[in-house]
Motif scaffolding. Structure first.
Motif, PDB file in Angstrom:
ATOM      1  N   PHE A 196      12.004   0.031   3.140  1.00  0.00           N
ATOM      2  CA  PHE A 196      11.761  -0.009   4.590  1.00  0.00           C
ATOM      3  C   PHE A 196      11.106   1.330   4.935  1.00  0.00           C
ATOM      4  CE2 PHE A 196      15.380  -2.982   4.269  1.00  0.00           C
ATOM      5  CZ  PHE A 196      14.918  -4.053   5.021  1.00  0.00           C
ATOM      6  N   ALA A 197       9.938   1.590   4.386  1.00  0.00           N
ATOM      7  CA  ALA A 197       9.449   2.962   4.266  1.00  0.00           C
ATOM      8  C   ALA A 197       8.961   3.579   5.567  1.00  0.00           C
ATOM      9  CB  ALA A 197       8.341   3.026   3.219  1.00  0.00           C
ATOM     10  N   GLY A 198       8.566   2.780   6.564  1.00  0.00           N
ATOM     11  CA  GLY A 198       8.156   3.347   7.843  1.00  0.00           C
ATOM     12  C   GLY A 198       7.014   4.334   7.709  1.00  0.00           C
ATOM     13  N   SER A 199       7.258   5.572   8.086  1.00  0.00           N
ATOM     14  CA  SER A 199       6.208   6.598   8.054  1.00  0.00           C
ATOM     15  C   SER A 199       6.033   7.229   6.680  1.00  0.00           C
ATOM     16  CB  SER A 199       6.525   7.699   9.073  1.00  0.00           C
ATOM     17  OG  SER A 199       7.695   8.409   8.680  1.00  0.00           O
ATOM     18  N   GLY A 200       6.876   6.859   5.699  1.00  0.00           N
ATOM     19  CA  GLY A 200       6.709   7.376   4.338  1.00  0.00           C
ATOM     20  C   GLY A 200       7.334   8.727   4.075  1.00  0.00           C
ATOM     21  N   THR A 201       8.399   9.077   4.803  1.00  0.00           N
ATOM     22  CA  THR A 201       9.011  10.390   4.603  1.00  0.00           C
ATOM     23  C   THR A 201       9.551  10.553   3.189  1.00  0.00           C
ATOM     24  OG1 THR A 201       9.549  10.609   6.955  1.00  0.00           O
ATOM     25  CG2 THR A 201      10.805  11.973   5.431  1.00  0.00           C
ATOM     26  N   LEU A 202      10.130   9.491   2.604  1.00  0.00           N
ATOM     27  CA  LEU A 202      10.618   9.630   1.235  1.00  0.00           C
ATOM     28  C   LEU A 202       9.473   9.962   0.290  1.00  0.00           C
ATOM     29  CD1 LEU A 202      13.046   9.418  -0.736  1.00  0.00           C
ATOM     30  CD2 LEU A 202      12.266   7.101  -1.212  1.00  0.00           C
ATOM     31  N   GLY A 203       8.331   9.304   0.468  1.00  0.00           N
ATOM     32  CA  GLY A 203       7.182   9.601  -0.378  1.00  0.00           C
ATOM     33  C   GLY A 203       6.709  11.029  -0.228  1.00  0.00           C
ATOM     34  N   ALA A 204       6.679  11.528   1.015  1.00  0.00           N
ATOM     35  CA  ALA A 204       6.240  12.902   1.260  1.00  0.00           C
ATOM     36  C   ALA A 204       7.171  13.901   0.589  1.00  0.00           C
ATOM     37  CB  ALA A 204       6.167  13.162   2.762  1.00  0.00           C
ATOM     38  N   VAL A 205       8.479  13.642   0.668  1.00  0.00           N
ATOM     39  CA  VAL A 205       9.448  14.541   0.040  1.00  0.00           C
ATOM     40  C   VAL A 205       9.376  14.433  -1.476  1.00  0.00           C
ATOM     41  CG1 VAL A 205      11.933  14.938  -0.265  1.00  0.00           C
ATOM     42  CG2 VAL A 205      10.987  14.610   2.033  1.00  0.00           C
ATOM     43  N   ALA A 206       9.231  13.210  -1.994  1.00  0.00           N
ATOM     44  CA  ALA A 206       9.117  13.031  -3.441  1.00  0.00           C
ATOM     45  C   ALA A 206       7.916  13.791  -3.986  1.00  0.00           C
ATOM     46  CB  ALA A 206       9.008  11.536  -3.765  1.00  0.00           C
ATOM     47  N   ARG A 207       6.797  13.715  -3.293  1.00  0.00           N
ATOM     48  CA  ARG A 207       5.607  14.451  -3.716  1.00  0.00           C
ATOM     49  C   ARG A 207       5.875  15.953  -3.719  1.00  0.00           C
ATOM     50  NH1 ARG A 207       0.427  13.633   0.032  1.00  0.00           N
ATOM     51  NH2 ARG A 207       1.949  14.422   1.526  1.00  0.00           N
ATOM     52  N   MET A 208       6.544  16.435  -2.701  1.00  0.00           N
ATOM     53  CA  MET A 208       6.865  17.862  -2.576  1.00  0.00           C
ATOM     54  C   MET A 208       7.762  18.339  -3.718  1.00  0.00           C
ATOM     55  SD  MET A 208       9.175  19.531   0.496  1.00  0.00           S
ATOM     56  CE  MET A 208       8.370  18.452   1.679  1.00  0.00           C
ATOM     57  N   LEU A 209       8.697  17.480  -4.153  1.00  0.00           N
ATOM     58  CA  LEU A 209       9.700  17.883  -5.131  1.00  0.00           C
ATOM     59  C   LEU A 209       9.387  17.409  -6.553  1.00  0.00           C
ATOM     60  CD1 LEU A 209      12.968  17.248  -3.062  1.00  0.00           C
ATOM     61  CD2 LEU A 209      11.760  19.408  -3.428  1.00  0.00           C
ATOM     62  N   GLY A 210       8.223  16.830  -6.772  1.00  0.00           N
ATOM     63  CA  GLY A 210       7.840  16.436  -8.115  1.00  0.00           C
ATOM     64  C   GLY A 210       8.489  15.154  -8.598  1.00  0.00           C
ATOM     65  N   ARG A 211       8.893  14.280  -7.662  1.00  0.00           N
ATOM     66  CA  ARG A 211       9.382  12.958  -8.031  1.00  0.00           C
ATOM     67  C   ARG A 211       8.250  11.942  -7.881  1.00  0.00           C
ATOM     68  NH1 ARG A 211      12.963  17.167  -7.794  1.00  0.00           N
ATOM     69  NH2 ARG A 211      15.148  16.474  -7.768  1.00  0.00           N
ATOM     70  N   ARG A 212       8.431  10.749  -8.435  1.00  0.00           N
ATOM     71  CA  ARG A 212       7.454   9.677  -8.320  1.00  0.00           C
ATOM     72  C   ARG A 212       8.037   8.604  -7.411  1.00  0.00           C
ATOM     73  NH1 ARG A 212       5.621   8.474 -14.391  1.00  0.00           N
ATOM     74  NH2 ARG A 212       3.655   7.892 -13.383  1.00  0.00           N
ATOM     75  N   PHE A 213       7.177   7.931  -6.649  1.00  0.00           N
ATOM     76  CA  PHE A 213       7.717   7.103  -5.572  1.00  0.00           C
ATOM     77  C   PHE A 213       7.006   5.768  -5.432  1.00  0.00           C
ATOM     78  CE2 PHE A 213       4.418   9.773  -3.638  1.00  0.00           C
ATOM     79  CZ  PHE A 213       3.688   8.862  -2.891  1.00  0.00           C
ATOM     80  N   VAL A 214       7.775   4.814  -4.889  1.00  0.00           N
ATOM     81  CA  VAL A 214       7.257   3.532  -4.413  1.00  0.00           C
ATOM     82  C   VAL A 214       7.765   3.358  -2.994  1.00  0.00           C
ATOM     83  CG1 VAL A 214       7.226   1.024  -4.709  1.00  0.00           C
ATOM     84  CG2 VAL A 214       7.239   2.518  -6.726  1.00  0.00           C
ATOM     85  N   CYS A 215       6.843   3.200  -2.043  1.00  0.00           N
ATOM     86  CA  CYS A 215       7.182   3.015  -0.631  1.00  0.00           C
ATOM     87  C   CYS A 215       6.639   1.660  -0.177  1.00  0.00           C
ATOM     88  CB  CYS A 215       6.584   4.124   0.227  1.00  0.00           C
ATOM     89  SG  CYS A 215       7.342   5.746  -0.026  1.00  0.00           S
ATOM     90  N   VAL A 216       7.495   0.823   0.394  1.00  0.00           N
ATOM     91  CA  VAL A 216       7.133  -0.545   0.754  1.00  0.00           C
ATOM     92  C   VAL A 216       7.416  -0.766   2.233  1.00  0.00           C
ATOM     93  CG1 VAL A 216       7.478  -2.990   0.198  1.00  0.00           C
ATOM     94  CG2 VAL A 216       7.910  -1.243  -1.550  1.00  0.00           C
ATOM     95  N   ASP A 217       6.477  -1.400   2.934  1.00  0.00           N
ATOM     96  CA  ASP A 217       6.724  -1.801   4.315  1.00  0.00           C
ATOM     97  C   ASP A 217       5.829  -2.991   4.664  1.00  0.00           C
ATOM     98  OD1 ASP A 217       8.278   0.003   6.706  1.00  0.00           O
ATOM     99  OD2 ASP A 217       7.037  -1.675   7.371  1.00  0.00           O
ATOM    100  N   SER A 218       6.324  -3.859   5.549  1.00  0.00           N
ATOM    101  CA  SER A 218       5.554  -5.037   5.963  1.00  0.00           C
ATOM    102  C   SER A 218       4.764  -4.803   7.239  1.00  0.00           C
ATOM    103  CB  SER A 218       6.499  -6.234   6.173  1.00  0.00           C
ATOM    104  OG  SER A 218       7.436  -5.948   7.205  1.00  0.00           O
ATOM    105  N   ASN A 219       4.992  -3.661   7.879  1.00  0.00           N
ATOM    106  CA  ASN A 219       4.347  -3.357   9.159  1.00  0.00           C
ATOM    107  C   ASN A 219       2.982  -2.698   8.907  1.00  0.00           C
ATOM    108  OD1 ASN A 219       3.541  -2.407  11.658  1.00  0.00           O
ATOM    109  ND2 ASN A 219       5.531  -1.527  12.187  1.00  0.00           N
TER     110      ASN A 219
END
Length: 296
Positions: free
Chosen positions: A244-267
Motif C-alpha cells: 500500500f505504498a502511497g507516496s513511496g516513503t519506504l522506497g525512499a528510505v530503503a534507497r537511503m539505507l542501501g536496501r532493495r525495495f518493491v513498492c506497489v499501489d493501485s492508485n
C-alpha cells in the motif's frame, strides 16, 4: 496465473497494480521487512456482502489461531460484535496472509493503522501469525492538526509489529537512531551525549507541509518513522516491501539505507508520485487491471 515481474537479483520496483493480483507473483520468504499502511476505514465504505459465520466447537476452521480457535470462530465472534467488520476482514485478511508468506524466516511485519481498526487487526494477526509472534505495538505520537474540545484530542497512530519466527527474527538496536533523555539531569554526561534507545512510543512530527520531504500525497508518512523500522529490522542489501505504498516513503528510505525495495499501489496518483520520487532508482511497471465482477 499472476505474471512474474520480480526476481531477487532484479531491479527495485514501483508497481502499478492491485496488490491482490501482484503479490502471488512474488516468491515465498523474499522480504526481510514488510511495511503496510492500508486504508484505515476500507470496511466502512465498501458495499457489504452478507455472510453467515458458524462457531466451530471442534476447531475445524481453515486455520488454527490463538487459544486453539479457528478462523471461523474468530470471524463469528467479531461478526456478532460489529456487523460492519466483516468487510474489513474480507479486505485485509487475505493480504496479511500473503504478507506472512512473503516474509523471510527472520522477517518482520509493521502494520500501520489507527485507533478505529487496530484492535480488530490485532486479533486477525494473532490468528495468522500466532500470538507468540507479536513483538510490539508501537505508538506514533505527534502534535499537529485540529484539537477536539469535547474529548481528549487524538494525536497518535498504532503500528503492530509481528515476526515470522519469534526465536530467530532480525533486530539490530545498535543501528537505530537515539533520542534525548527526557530527564537529562538524572543521567551521566556520557549517557546524555549518547542519548537513549527509543521505546515503543515514538514522538515524531508529521511531514512538514513546507518541508523538502513533502510530495503532496495526502497520506504521506515521514521518512524518520520508516528509517527507524528499516534500520532495526533489515540489513543492507535486504529486500523490503510495501504493497500500500502511497507516496513511496519506504522506497525512499530503503534507497537511503542501501536496501532493495518493491513498492506497489493501485492508485495512479500514488504511482505518479513514486515515479517522480524513486524513478531514478527503480523500474516503474504496470499490470493490467483485473476484470471486476459487477456489484450486485
Amino acid at each position: 496465473m499472476a505474471p512474474t515481474l520480480w526476481a531477487p537479483d532484479g531491479s527495485n520496483l514501483v508497481v502499478h497494480a492491485e496488490n491482490s493480483v501482484f503479490l502471488p507473483a512474488l516468491p515465498d520468504g523474499a522480504f526481510t521487512l514488510i511495511y503496510i499502511d492500508p486504508p484505515f476505514n476500507t470496511g466502512r465504505v465498501q458495499r457489504r456482502q452478507q455472510t453467515t459465520m458458524v462457531r466451530s466447537s471442534t476447531g475445524t476452521g481453515d486455520r488454527i489461531g490463538f487459544s486453539g480457535r479457528s478462523y471461523d470462530t474468530v470471524k463469528g465472534a467479531l461478526h456478532s460484535y460489529d456487523d460492519a467488520f466483516s468487510d474489513y476482514w474480507a479486505f485485509l485478511e487475505p493480504r496479511l496472509v500473503e504478507a506472512w508468506r512473503l516474509l523471510a524466516d527472520d522477517g518482520t511485519l509493521y502494520l500501520h493503522l489507527d485507533y478505529r481498526e487496530v484492535h480488530y487487526a490485532k486479533v486477525m494477526l494473532d490468528a495468522i501469525f500466532g500470538r507468540e509472534c507479536f513483538l510490539n505495538e508501537i505508538i506514533w505520537a505527534y502534535d499537529y492538526g485540529a484539537r477536539a474540545k469535547n474529548r481528549w484530542p487524538t494525536k497518535h497512530d498504532n503500528i503492530l509489529v509481528y515476526v515470522k519466527n519469534p526465536s530467530g527474527y532480525h533486530f539490530d538496536n545498535a543501528a537505530v537512531d537515539r533520542e534525548p533523555y527526557m530527564a537529562p539531569g538524572l543521567v551521566t554526561p556520557e549517557k546524555r551525549a549518547l542519548g537513549k534507545l527509543p521505546t515503543d512510543v515514538w514522538w515524531h512530527t508529521i511531514v512538514s507541509p513546507t518541508g523538502k520531504e513533502k510530495t503532496g500525497y495526502p497520506t504521506q508518512k515521514p521518512e524518520g518513522l520508516l528509517k527507524r523500522m528499516v534500520s532495526a529490522s533489515s540489513r543492507e542489501g535486504d529486500w523490503v516491501l510495501d504493497f500500500f505504498a502511497g507516496s513511496g516513503t519506504l522506497g525512499a528510505v530503503a534507497r537511503m539505507l542501501g536496501r532493495r525495495f518493491v513498492c506497489v499501489d493501485s492508485n495512479p496518483q500514488a504511482v505518479e508520485v513514486m515515479a517522480a520520487r524513486l524513478g531514478d532508482s527503480a523500474d516503474v511497471v504496470a499490470l493490467p487491471a483485473p476484470e471486476r465482477a459487477p456489484v450486485t
